[in-house]
Design an enzyme around this catalytic site. Structure first.
Site, PDB file in Angstrom:
ATOM      1  N   GLU A 138       0.785  -1.039   0.130  1.00 45.09           N
ATOM      2  CA  GLU A 138      -0.174  -0.047  -0.032  1.00 45.09           C
ATOM      3  C   GLU A 138       0.731   1.190  -0.084  1.00 45.09           C
ATOM      4  O   GLU A 138       2.205   1.520   0.790  1.00 45.09           O
ATOM      5  CB  GLU A 138      -1.001  -0.196   1.280  1.00 45.09           C
ATOM      6  CG  GLU A 138      -1.433   1.221   1.173  1.00 45.09           C
ATOM      7  CD  GLU A 138      -2.640   1.676   0.431  1.00 45.09           C
ATOM      8  OE1 GLU A 138      -3.392   0.255   0.068  1.00 45.09           O
ATOM      9  OE2 GLU A 138      -2.145   1.410  -0.541  1.00 45.09           O
ATOM     10  N   LYS A 181       8.226  -1.493  -1.711  1.00 48.41           N
ATOM     11  CA  LYS A 181       7.567  -0.636  -0.510  1.00 48.41           C
ATOM     12  C   LYS A 181       8.821  -0.238   0.341  1.00 48.41           C
ATOM     13  O   LYS A 181       8.802   1.075   0.700  1.00 48.41           O
ATOM     14  CB  LYS A 181       6.138  -1.525   0.592  1.00 48.41           C
ATOM     15  CG  LYS A 181       6.062  -1.196   1.904  1.00 48.41           C
ATOM     16  CD  LYS A 181       5.373  -0.263   1.013  1.00 48.41           C
ATOM     17  CE  LYS A 181       4.766   1.036   2.588  1.00 48.41           C
ATOM     18  NZ  LYS A 181       4.074   1.807   2.003  1.00 48.41           N
ATOM     19  N   ALA A 187      12.557  21.190   4.153  1.00 49.94           N
ATOM     20  CA  ALA A 187      12.978  21.063   5.762  1.00 49.94           C
ATOM     21  C   ALA A 187      11.968  21.898   6.772  1.00 49.94           C
ATOM     22  O   ALA A 187      11.234  22.060   6.149  1.00 49.94           O
ATOM     23  CB  ALA A 187      13.800  21.708   4.842  1.00 49.94           C
ATOM     24  N   CYS A 209       5.660   5.238   9.095  1.00 47.02           N
ATOM     25  CA  CYS A 209       5.649   4.371   8.239  1.00 47.02           C
ATOM     26  C   CYS A 209       7.582   4.409   8.231  1.00 47.02           C
ATOM     27  O   CYS A 209       8.480   4.073   8.479  1.00 47.02           O
ATOM     28  CB  CYS A 209       5.575   4.849   6.942  1.00 47.02           C
ATOM     29  SG  CYS A 209       3.429   4.229   7.342  1.00 47.02           S
ATOM     30  N   LYS A 265      10.011   3.280  11.075  1.00 43.14           N
ATOM     31  CA  LYS A 265       9.788   1.732  11.270  1.00 43.14           C
ATOM     32  C   LYS A 265      10.374   1.131   9.976  1.00 43.14           C
ATOM     33  O   LYS A 265      10.599   0.159  10.111  1.00 43.14           O
ATOM     34  CB  LYS A 265       8.244   1.674  11.448  1.00 43.14           C
ATOM     35  CG  LYS A 265       8.033  -0.023  11.391  1.00 43.14           C
ATOM     36  CD  LYS A 265       6.982  -0.100  11.392  1.00 43.14           C
ATOM     37  CE  LYS A 265       5.595   0.027  10.963  1.00 43.14           C
ATOM     38  NZ  LYS A 265       5.116  -1.025   9.671  1.00 43.14           N
ATOM     39  N   ARG A 319       2.240   8.782  16.268  1.00 48.64           N
ATOM     40  CA  ARG A 319       3.390   7.545  16.416  1.00 48.64           C
ATOM     41  C   ARG A 319       4.412   8.425  15.471  1.00 48.64           C
ATOM     42  O   ARG A 319       4.775   9.214  14.846  1.00 48.64           O
ATOM     43  CB  ARG A 319       3.128   6.382  15.322  1.00 48.64           C
ATOM     44  CG  ARG A 319       1.827   5.977  15.955  1.00 48.64           C
ATOM     45  CD  ARG A 319       1.502   4.415  15.565  1.00 48.64           C
ATOM     46  NE  ARG A 319       0.812   4.708  14.049  1.00 48.64           N
ATOM     47  CZ  ARG A 319       0.371   4.267  13.409  1.00 48.64           C
ATOM     48  NH1 ARG A 319       0.206   2.633  13.002  1.00 48.64           N
ATOM     49  NH2 ARG A 319      -0.852   4.213  12.538  1.00 48.64           N
TER      50      ARG A 319
HETATM   51  C1  UGA Z   1       4.624   7.514   4.421  1.00 48.39           C
HETATM   52  C2  UGA Z   1       4.511   7.310   2.761  1.00 48.39           C
HETATM   53  O1  UGA Z   1       4.520   8.868   2.443  1.00 48.39           O
HETATM   54  C3  UGA Z   1       3.451   6.762   1.517  1.00 48.39           C
HETATM   55  O2  UGA Z   1       3.627   6.213   0.477  1.00 48.39           O
HETATM   56  C4  UGA Z   1       3.441   5.073   2.590  1.00 48.39           C
HETATM   57  O3  UGA Z   1       2.573   4.359   1.868  1.00 48.39           O
HETATM   58  C5  UGA Z   1       2.702   5.250   3.524  1.00 48.39           C
HETATM   59  O4  UGA Z   1       4.531   6.422   4.983  1.00 48.39           O
HETATM   60  C6  UGA Z   1       3.283   4.055   4.486  1.00 48.39           C
HETATM   61  O5  UGA Z   1       4.078   3.691   4.613  1.00 48.39           O
HETATM   62  O6  UGA Z   1       2.122   3.083   4.963  1.00 48.39           O
HETATM   63  P1  UGA Z   1       2.753   8.854   5.886  1.00 48.39           P
HETATM   64  O7  UGA Z   1       3.872   8.305   7.042  1.00 48.39           O
HETATM   65  O8  UGA Z   1       1.517   9.123   6.001  1.00 48.39           O
HETATM   66  O9  UGA Z   1       3.035   7.990   4.349  1.00 48.39           O
HETATM   67  O10 UGA Z   1       3.078  10.329   5.583  1.00 48.39           O
HETATM   68  P2  UGA Z   1       4.089  11.582   4.500  1.00 48.39           P
HETATM   69  O11 UGA Z   1       3.097  12.188   3.830  1.00 48.39           O
HETATM   70  O12 UGA Z   1       5.152  10.688   3.975  1.00 48.39           O
HETATM   71  O13 UGA Z   1       4.652  12.291   5.472  1.00 48.39           O
HETATM   72  C7  UGA Z   1       5.897  11.089   6.287  1.00 48.39           C
HETATM   73  C8  UGA Z   1       6.663  12.447   6.863  1.00 48.39           C
HETATM   74  O14 UGA Z   1       7.309  13.305   6.344  1.00 48.39           O
HETATM   75  C9  UGA Z   1       5.418  12.932   7.604  1.00 48.39           C
HETATM   76  O15 UGA Z   1       6.127  13.535   9.593  1.00 48.39           O
HETATM   77  C10 UGA Z   1       5.904  14.933   7.077  1.00 48.39           C
HETATM   78  O16 UGA Z   1       5.756  15.674   8.392  1.00 48.39           O
HETATM   79  C11 UGA Z   1       7.586  14.681   6.658  1.00 48.39           C
HETATM   80  N1  UGA Z   1       7.835  15.300   5.320  1.00 48.39           N
HETATM   81  C12 UGA Z   1       7.060  14.616   4.553  1.00 48.39           C
HETATM   82  C13 UGA Z   1       9.162  16.453   5.882  1.00 48.39           C
HETATM   83  O17 UGA Z   1      10.297  17.122   6.981  1.00 48.39           O
HETATM   84  N2  UGA Z   1       9.427  16.888   4.502  1.00 48.39           N
HETATM   85  C14 UGA Z   1       8.636  17.192   3.319  1.00 48.39           C
HETATM   86  O18 UGA Z   1       8.792  17.317   2.528  1.00 48.39           O
HETATM   87  C15 UGA Z   1       7.905  15.894   3.246  1.00 48.39           C
END
Ligand code: UGA
Length: 450
Positions: free
Chosen positions: A156, A227, A275, A283, A286, A350
């Site tokens: 996913e 993944k 940044a 995700c 982990k 989390r």
């Molecule tokens: C992430 C992936 O984006 C999904 O594609 C994947 O399916 C999912 O993990 C999973 O394995 O289930 P998610 O953790 O929900 O999704 O959220 P993201 O939007 O990816 O953000 C993750 C973290 O990165 C957040 O804390 C966000 O603030 C941070 N982030 C994101 C940054 O610090 N800078 C960025 O440019 C983008």
């Protein structure tokens, strides 16, 4: 088709609701009866935009149960395993819920061919392991019968906060299996998404120009690896920009401009180059830890991924250091945290940077008050004892604050009545606030990497 989803977390709920919306008959099973009771009333146990509304639209196509007998596996075409795989202290994924699901499916299999899809993020090689467990359990429960099932990996890629959108309009669907019957069945199940020929659900318009979604069919192990490799790459992008940001801060460059400049190169792309406090959530932390742990099993090191992790968790300390540098003394200072969830549009805490930041501030003697638009119930129940005062109103958190730290970029924080707020230093942990305007009003604003 008749579909069973085991585990009603983010992935399970989204998969179930989307497949029901596309016309399948879906059963969602979870051992947590409280969750099942909520879902039966059309209520989502998690905060996720559009999930509850779409669930309520499909209540006639979806049912909820805690019983494998009621789930009717013998008449089910596709069973999805979407249970949690939390991290163990050594970085490996805890597979106990996957094992329980595999055993229960095997015990309840009938004569019909069943496709079992691993959608939980499981360590590379787990598909084979699930298949082996299932065979073992089937044999001990079905004297002399031959099991007719196949285990497929279909990871996913949804992100929290945009999970429904990502499920209806994914960039790709990956199916890892060398069994033709399974691939055909899943191709049929996913066909409305692949062909994008379903009516867009209310509030979730189809992105302009999206007419089809690519399907990648590969072997099971490669699907499992896709993944991890995808999540680790996104995590690397974030840590890369944060590392460049640290240097930008020293030499007097602005990471916002640098990110924009490099992101315009189509080979690099402009996403995941913001940044700030770095990644949190269930995700990236982990999955990067699990990838390093898997490599270790093969006596292989993954220095790029390990560095990305070190940089990421260092950003949390950096933000507190920046505040300390500005205030000189943190002891006895009131600090207001804006946002507690790991990112906007979710109440998930989390691995949220807010937790480490709160602990560090408190360790250094600060008094921390925090606000979040949706995550306070979770915060109080899981982190009620770390010494943070959780405030229902943002004004309460800001009252008497001697410094403000923006932790989560909830849009409403940009729209605060900043004119009425005392001009205390602001650490903008997500480079999100309107810096020019705030500086114009007299706030000292400290960004990350600027
Ligand atoms: C992430 C992936 O984006 C999904 O594609 C994947 O399916 C999912 O993990 C999973 O394995 O289930 P998610 O953790 O929900 O999704 O959220 P993201 O939007 O990816 O953000 C993750 C973290 O990165 C957040 O804390 C966000 O603030 C941070 N982030 C994101 C940054 O610090 N800078 C960025 O440019 C983008």
């Amino acid at each position: 088709m008749k579909v069973l989803i085991i585990g009603t977390g983010y992935v399970g709920m989204n998969t179930g609701v989307v497949l029901a919306y596309l016309g399948n008959q879906v059963t969602c099973l979870d051992v947590n009866e409280e969750k099942i009771a909520m879902l039966r009333q059309g209520k989502s146990p998690v905060y996720e935009p559009h999930l509850e509304e779409t669930l309520q639209l499909v209540m006639n196509k979806i049912q909820f149960t805690s019983s494998y007998t009621e789930a009717d596996i013998p008449n089910t075409d596709v069973v999805f395993i979407t249970v949690g795989t939390p991290s163990l202290p050594d970085g490996n994924a805890d597979l106990r819920y996957v094992r329980q699901a595999a055993e229960s499916i095997a015990e309840n299999l009938g004569e019909k061919f069943t496709v079992v899809v691993n959608k939980s993020t499981v360590p590379i090689g787990s598909g084979n392991w699930v298949e082996a467990i299932m065979h073992e359990h089937f044999n001990s429960n079905h004297d002399g019968q031959k099991a007719d099932f196949n285990v497929v990996s279909s990871p996913e890629f949804l992100a929290q906060g945009s999970a429904m959108h990502d499920s209806f309009y994914p960039d790709r669907i990956v199916v890892g299996s060398q069994c033709e019957r399974s691939v055909e069945r899943l191709q049929e199940l996913f066909s409305p998404i692949l062909r994008q020929d379903f009516p867009a659900p209310p509030g979730l318009p189809r992105p302009e120009g999206l007419t089809e979604v690519p399907l990648l069919v590969c072997d099971l192990t490669s699907a499992e690896m896709i993944k991890y490799a995808a999540n680790a790459f996104l995590a690397l992008k974030i840590s890369y920009v944060n590392e460049i940001g640290r240097l930008a801060n020293k030499v007097g460059a602005d990471i916002q401009a640098v990110s924009k400049g490099i992101g315009l190169d189509k080979r690099i792309g402009n996403r995941f180059l913001s940044a700030g406090l770095g990644w949190g959530g269930s995700c990236f932390g982990k999955d990067t830890a699990a990838l390093v742990a898997t490599a270790r099993d093969y006596r292989l090191e993954m220095p790029i991924i390990e560095s990305a992790r070190a940089i990421n968790y260092g950003q949390r300390v950096l933000a507190v250091d920046l505040l300390q540098e500005k205030l000189k003394i943190l002891k006895g200072k009131h600090v207001a945290l804006l946002g507690f969830s790991f990112k906007p549009n979710t109440d998930d805490l989390r691995d949220a940077p807010s937790i480490d930041i709160s602990k560090l501030l408190i360790q250094r003697g600060a008094l921390v008050r925090a606000h979040d638009p949706v995550a306070l119930t979770n915060a109080r129940s899981h982190y009620g004892d770390i010494g943070v005062v959780f405030c229902n109103e943002v004004g309460e958190a800001l009252k008497d604050a001697e410094a403000i730290m923006l932790v989560t970029e909830w849009p409403e924080y940009r729209e605060l009545d900043w004119e009425s707020i005392p001009r205390v230093p602001i650490v903008d942990g997500r480079n999100f606030l309107d810096r020019e305007r705030l500086e114009g009003l007299g706030f000292p604003v400290i960004g990350i990497g600027r």
